[in-house]
Design a protein around this motif. Structure first.
Motif, PDB file in Angstrom:
ATOM      1  N   ALA A  80       0.835  -1.200   0.000  1.00  0.00           N
ATOM      2  CA  ALA A  80       0.000   0.000   0.000  1.00  0.00           C
ATOM      3  C   ALA A  80       0.871   1.252   0.000  1.00  0.00           C
ATOM      4  O   ALA A  80       0.595   2.229  -0.718  1.00  0.00           O
ATOM      5  N   GLU A  81       1.953   1.237   0.803  1.00  0.00           N
ATOM      6  CA  GLU A  81       2.861   2.385   0.834  1.00  0.00           C
ATOM      7  C   GLU A  81       3.571   2.555  -0.507  1.00  0.00           C
ATOM      8  O   GLU A  81       3.800   3.673  -0.966  1.00  0.00           O
ATOM      9  N   ALA A  82       3.934   1.421  -1.126  1.00  0.00           N
ATOM     10  CA  ALA A  82       4.592   1.494  -2.436  1.00  0.00           C
ATOM     11  C   ALA A  82       3.660   2.103  -3.476  1.00  0.00           C
ATOM     12  O   ALA A  82       4.094   2.872  -4.337  1.00  0.00           O
ATOM     13  N   ASP A  83       2.380   1.756  -3.400  1.00  0.00           N
ATOM     14  CA  ASP A  83       1.412   2.342  -4.327  1.00  0.00           C
ATOM     15  C   ASP A  83       1.317   3.854  -4.133  1.00  0.00           C
ATOM     16  O   ASP A  83       1.211   4.621  -5.098  1.00  0.00           O
ATOM     17  N   MET A 135      23.096  -6.810   5.932  1.00  0.00           N
ATOM     18  CA  MET A 135      22.250  -5.657   5.662  1.00  0.00           C
ATOM     19  C   MET A 135      20.856  -5.796   6.267  1.00  0.00           C
ATOM     20  O   MET A 135      20.261  -4.794   6.691  1.00  0.00           O
ATOM     21  N   VAL A 136      20.328  -7.010   6.331  1.00  0.00           N
ATOM     22  CA  VAL A 136      19.005  -7.192   6.911  1.00  0.00           C
ATOM     23  C   VAL A 136      19.071  -6.966   8.415  1.00  0.00           C
ATOM     24  O   VAL A 136      18.279  -6.220   8.996  1.00  0.00           O
ATOM     25  N   GLU A 137      20.043  -7.606   9.056  1.00  0.00           N
ATOM     26  CA  GLU A 137      20.162  -7.507  10.506  1.00  0.00           C
ATOM     27  C   GLU A 137      20.522  -6.094  10.946  1.00  0.00           C
ATOM     28  O   GLU A 137      20.066  -5.613  11.978  1.00  0.00           O
ATOM     29  N   GLU A 138      21.333  -5.391  10.136  1.00  0.00           N
ATOM     30  CA  GLU A 138      21.792  -4.064  10.521  1.00  0.00           C
ATOM     31  C   GLU A 138      20.929  -2.936   9.961  1.00  0.00           C
ATOM     32  O   GLU A 138      21.209  -1.767  10.178  1.00  0.00           O
ATOM     33  N   GLY A 139      19.893  -3.305   9.224  1.00  0.00           N
ATOM     34  CA  GLY A 139      18.912  -2.307   8.813  1.00  0.00           C
ATOM     35  C   GLY A 139      19.307  -1.410   7.658  1.00  0.00           C
ATOM     36  O   GLY A 139      18.843  -0.272   7.566  1.00  0.00           O
ATOM     37  N   PHE A 140      20.152  -1.912   6.730  1.00  0.00           N
ATOM     38  CA  PHE A 140      20.512  -1.116   5.559  1.00  0.00           C
ATOM     39  C   PHE A 140      19.496  -1.328   4.439  1.00  0.00           C
ATOM     40  O   PHE A 140      19.017  -2.443   4.215  1.00  0.00           O
ATOM     41  N   ASP A 141      19.211  -0.244   3.723  1.00  0.00           N
ATOM     42  CA  ASP A 141      18.319  -0.341   2.560  1.00  0.00           C
ATOM     43  C   ASP A 141      19.065  -0.827   1.328  1.00  0.00           C
ATOM     44  O   ASP A 141      18.507  -1.557   0.500  1.00  0.00           O
ATOM     45  N   ILE A 270      30.733  -5.790  -9.635  1.00  0.00           N
ATOM     46  CA  ILE A 270      30.216  -4.818  -8.678  1.00  0.00           C
ATOM     47  C   ILE A 270      28.691  -4.864  -8.734  1.00  0.00           C
ATOM     48  O   ILE A 270      28.107  -4.797  -9.818  1.00  0.00           O
ATOM     49  N   HIS A 271      28.061  -4.983  -7.576  1.00  0.00           N
ATOM     50  CA  HIS A 271      26.596  -5.047  -7.505  1.00  0.00           C
ATOM     51  C   HIS A 271      26.063  -4.082  -6.454  1.00  0.00           C
ATOM     52  O   HIS A 271      26.742  -3.786  -5.468  1.00  0.00           O
ATOM     53  N   VAL A 272      24.848  -3.622  -6.672  1.00  0.00           N
ATOM     54  CA  VAL A 272      24.087  -2.992  -5.609  1.00  0.00           C
ATOM     55  C   VAL A 272      23.066  -4.030  -5.148  1.00  0.00           C
ATOM     56  O   VAL A 272      22.413  -4.697  -5.962  1.00  0.00           O
ATOM     57  N   VAL A 273      22.961  -4.198  -3.821  1.00  0.00           N
ATOM     58  CA  VAL A 273      22.167  -5.266  -3.227  1.00  0.00           C
ATOM     59  C   VAL A 273      21.162  -4.665  -2.261  1.00  0.00           C
ATOM     60  O   VAL A 273      21.465  -3.685  -1.563  1.00  0.00           O
ATOM     61  N   TRP A 274      19.967  -5.272  -2.207  1.00  0.00           N
ATOM     62  CA  TRP A 274      18.945  -4.796  -1.268  1.00  0.00           C
ATOM     63  C   TRP A 274      18.085  -5.969  -0.812  1.00  0.00           C
ATOM     64  O   TRP A 274      18.047  -7.019  -1.472  1.00  0.00           O
ATOM     65  N   PRO A 275      17.407  -5.838   0.334  1.00  0.00           N
ATOM     66  CA  PRO A 275      16.535  -6.925   0.803  1.00  0.00           C
ATOM     67  C   PRO A 275      15.408  -7.172  -0.185  1.00  0.00           C
ATOM     68  O   PRO A 275      14.735  -6.232  -0.618  1.00  0.00           O
ATOM     69  N   LYS A 276      15.232  -8.423  -0.536  1.00  0.00           N
ATOM     70  CA  LYS A 276      14.202  -8.771  -1.524  1.00  0.00           C
ATOM     71  C   LYS A 276      12.817  -8.516  -0.941  1.00  0.00           C
ATOM     72  O   LYS A 276      12.525  -8.881   0.195  1.00  0.00           O
ATOM     73  N   SER A 277      11.996  -7.858  -1.721  1.00  0.00           N
ATOM     74  CA  SER A 277      10.631  -7.558  -1.309  1.00  0.00           C
ATOM     75  C   SER A 277       9.766  -7.500  -2.549  1.00  0.00           C
ATOM     76  O   SER A 277      10.241  -7.154  -3.635  1.00  0.00           O
ATOM     77  N   TYR A 279       7.547  -5.411  -3.064  1.00  0.00           N
ATOM     78  CA  TYR A 279       7.387  -4.000  -3.398  1.00  0.00           C
ATOM     79  C   TYR A 279       8.623  -3.234  -2.949  1.00  0.00           C
ATOM     80  O   TYR A 279       9.142  -3.456  -1.867  1.00  0.00           O
ATOM     81  N   LEU A 280       9.072  -2.306  -3.780  1.00  0.00           N
ATOM     82  CA  LEU A 280      10.285  -1.552  -3.505  1.00  0.00           C
ATOM     83  C   LEU A 280       9.929  -0.089  -3.284  1.00  0.00           C
ATOM     84  O   LEU A 280       9.255   0.527  -4.112  1.00  0.00           O
ATOM     85  N   ALA A 281      10.355   0.458  -2.156  1.00  0.00           N
ATOM     86  CA  ALA A 281      10.064   1.857  -1.843  1.00  0.00           C
ATOM     87  C   ALA A 281      10.687   2.776  -2.894  1.00  0.00           C
ATOM     88  O   ALA A 281      11.747   2.486  -3.450  1.00  0.00           O
ATOM     89  N   LEU A 282      10.037   3.910  -3.131  1.00  0.00           N
ATOM     90  CA  LEU A 282      10.507   4.844  -4.145  1.00  0.00           C
ATOM     91  C   LEU A 282      11.916   5.350  -3.830  1.00  0.00           C
ATOM     92  O   LEU A 282      12.741   5.514  -4.725  1.00  0.00           O
ATOM     93  N   LYS A 283      12.217   5.583  -2.546  1.00  0.00           N
ATOM     94  CA  LYS A 283      13.547   6.075  -2.175  1.00  0.00           C
ATOM     95  C   LYS A 283      14.626   5.073  -2.586  1.00  0.00           C
ATOM     96  O   LYS A 283      15.696   5.445  -3.081  1.00  0.00           O
ATOM     97  N   THR A 284      14.332   3.769  -2.390  1.00  0.00           N
ATOM     98  CA  THR A 284      15.296   2.726  -2.730  1.00  0.00           C
ATOM     99  C   THR A 284      15.409   2.572  -4.236  1.00  0.00           C
ATOM    100  O   THR A 284      16.511   2.478  -4.787  1.00  0.00           O
ATOM    101  N   ARG A 285      14.279   2.556  -4.896  1.00  0.00           N
ATOM    102  CA  ARG A 285      14.277   2.404  -6.359  1.00  0.00           C
ATOM    103  C   ARG A 285      15.003   3.572  -7.026  1.00  0.00           C
ATOM    104  O   ARG A 285      15.751   3.375  -7.993  1.00  0.00           O
TER     105      ARG A 285
END
Length: 310
Positions: A80-83, A135-141, A270-277, A279-285
């Motif tokens: 819902a937030e992603a929408d 990154m998941v445990e330490e809260g990185f986007d 070289i990769h950029v990595v993020w927690p799989k979801s 829906y992806l927040a606009l800030k992250t995308r």
């Protein structure tokens, strides 16, 4: 009527981190506050969700069933937030990013600085270090990683390019010691090496015949920080291994010279990595899109004819 979501996020975070203390740290709460939230939630539900000991906790059967449903419910709220995000013109909120030291300073930080300038409501926290973060445990986007990626069903990734590496040196060093042209001629030179976990990495170099050979060199200096390697090389100490994107900066100023270009193997992706979801927040995308658009040109292997030689 009580808030049905009261305590749900805290409960899910405790399960995901496996620890009241870690959950409290990630949520900027005290351990006592987290414990009280879980107690209130269990009292409201009328069941025990977690079996607790002094050292650990585990889900009860009821807790597992409740956790599974909570995860699905939170995923729907994220959707819902992603929408809503997709209807906004501006990314907003806090974005937490972890990047390697030298690559973070020279490549990633400038891209994110530009993103922050374009979007004043976006707050970017950048952690710059070579430590391998959870990154998941330490809260990185987002995390930028150079080298092999671990197998993980919980992470998603986009490729940003390939890190090529070369041997360079100061003009003063080469004037005194000469320029090596093949792997055998590296023997006897003063070497500045990159160190990981206390061990200097070997020099596996593409020789003049195209074969990969391990150079028989003994580093006199080793750093776990690339800027330290650069400083020692500029001071004329010896030959240095550097990523091409970093060496090129100092070649262009005349402080270093490319000796053997793009010669190290294996190449590192070289990769950029993020927690799989789902829906992806606009800030992250927005951050991912900016990195994908700008980083490849920064790390592209330089033309052999474009680099000054000794």
């Amino acid at each position: 009527m009580s808030d049905i979501l009261d305590g749900v996020t805290t409960f899910v975070r405790v399960v995901e981190t496996g620890s009241f203390a870690l959950a409290a740290e990630r949520m900027n709460l005290t351990r006592s506050a987290v414990g009280k939230v879980i107690v209130r939630l269990e009292k409201r539900l009328g069941v025990r969700l977690l079996n607790r000991t002094t050292r650990s906790q585990s889900l009860t059967e009821d807790g597992q069933a409740y956790y599974d449903r909570c995860v699905r419910a939170l995923a729907e709220l994220e959707a819902a937030e992603a929408d809503l995000d997709s209807g906004r013109r501006e990314p907003k909120g806090r974005l937490r990013v972890s990047v390697p030291q030298a690559f973070g300073h020279h490549c990633v930080a400038p891209v994110l600085l530009g993103l922050a300038r374009r979007h004043p409501q976006l707050k970017v926290d950048i952690s710059i270090n070579d430590r391998f973060v959870d990154m998941v445990e330490e809260g990185f986007d987002l995390v930028v990683r150079i080298g092999p990626l671990p197998d993980s069903a919980s992470l998603a990734a986009r490729r940003l390019g390939v890190q090529y590496a070369s041997i360079g040196a100061a003009p003063s060093y080469l004037a005194q010691r000469g320029k090596p042209t093949n792997v055998n001629e590296l023997r006897g030179h003063t070497i500045i090496a990159y160190m990981r976990a206390g061990v200097a990495l070997p020099w596996d170099v593409v020789d003049t015949d195209g074969q990969i050979r391990r150079a028989q060199v003994e580093p006199q200096l080793a750093f776990d920080d690339m800027q330290g390697m650069v400083d020692a090389a500029i001071a004329g100490f010896g030959l240095v291994w550097l990523p091409c994107w970093l060496l090129t900066r100092y070649v262009q100023t005349g402080q270093l010279v490319a000796v053997m270009e793009n010669c190290f193997r294996p190449l590192q992706e070289i990769h950029v990595v993020w927690p799989k979801s789902r829906y992806l927040a606009l800030k992250t995308r927005s951050a991912i899109d900016a990195l994908v658009a700008e980083i490849p040109a920064m790390v592209r292997a330089p033309s052999m004819d474009a680099l000054p030689r000794a």
